[in-house]
Scaffold this motif. Sequence first.
Motif, mmCIF file in Angstrom:
data_model
loop_
_atom_site.group_PDB
_atom_site.id
_atom_site.type_symbol
_atom_site.label_atom_id
_atom_site.label_comp_id
_atom_site.label_asym_id
_atom_site.label_seq_id
_atom_site.Cartn_x
_atom_site.Cartn_y
_atom_site.Cartn_z
ATOM 1 N N GLY A 196 -13.656 26.855 -41.473
ATOM 2 C CA GLY A 196 -12.763 26.649 -41.199
ATOM 3 C C GLY A 196 -12.133 25.392 -40.820
ATOM 4 O O GLY A 196 -11.230 24.484 -40.536
ATOM 5 N N ASN A 239 -13.016 22.297 -42.438
ATOM 6 C CA ASN A 239 -12.384 21.594 -43.511
ATOM 7 C C ASN A 239 -10.786 21.645 -42.982
ATOM 8 O O ASN A 239 -9.971 20.875 -43.791
ATOM 9 C CB ASN A 239 -11.746 23.358 -44.418
ATOM 10 N N ALA A 240 -10.381 22.485 -42.128
ATOM 11 C CA ALA A 240 -9.085 21.901 -41.533
ATOM 12 C C ALA A 240 -9.106 20.311 -41.330
ATOM 13 O O ALA A 240 -8.486 19.691 -41.536
ATOM 14 C CB ALA A 240 -8.902 22.250 -40.136
ATOM 15 N N HIS A 266 -6.786 17.404 -44.290
ATOM 16 C CA HIS A 266 -5.715 16.318 -43.503
ATOM 17 C C HIS A 266 -6.388 15.396 -43.438
ATOM 18 O O HIS A 266 -5.200 13.913 -42.720
ATOM 19 C CB HIS A 266 -5.578 17.084 -42.265
ATOM 20 N N THR A 277 -0.982 15.075 -35.444
ATOM 21 C CA THR A 277 -1.895 15.613 -36.218
ATOM 22 C C THR A 277 -2.634 14.520 -35.444
ATOM 23 O O THR A 277 -2.866 12.998 -35.237
ATOM 24 C CB THR A 277 -1.392 14.537 -37.964
#
Length: 196
Positions: free
Chosen positions: A67, A70-71, A75, A54
Amino acid sequence: MINVFQPSLGKEELDALEKVFESNWIGRGKRVIEFEEKYAEHIKSSKDLVLTTTCCSVILPTISFIGAGNAICAHGAKMVLCDVDPHTLNARAEDIEKVITPKTKALLLLHYGGIPCEMDEIMALCRKHHIKVIEDANAGVCSFYKGKAVGTIGDMGMWSFDAMKILVCGDGRNSAKRLTDGFILAWKPRAAIQTP
């Protein structure tokens, strides 16, 4: 409606699909394992396990798949956009450098149209600033940069095999993460490969 992508599927794919149905095993089975092994061989890897990562602030090229953005946002990370080369539509080290801040933790890099980015310069810049490089290699399943498969050069790489990608497997994806002794590659939902 105008199709953006059109997979090229024919009798060979239908015959393979028929064999899957005849096996009465449509989930993760022998054919998926065979695919993982062949793809691992293609990117010069071998089987192993899955790890995840992360980060907090991520650079993304202005030309990318929605996407990816968006990801990043989903997060809780801050998305920072960088320009791209007008000819290749890939981000360059000089584009990335302009938007690096002390809070930048990662770069989510797209190899647009399967054309590899200039990874030597990008990796040197990111190493200098301690930025992790995540390669979106969805369009580069057969692309190599100086003998290395795209997706295996940065700290993490991703490939997708859904109906609108270069290599169509119906659905599924691989992701790879660099370890000190190589890479691990994970097929959702289970691990597949590691490079020596």
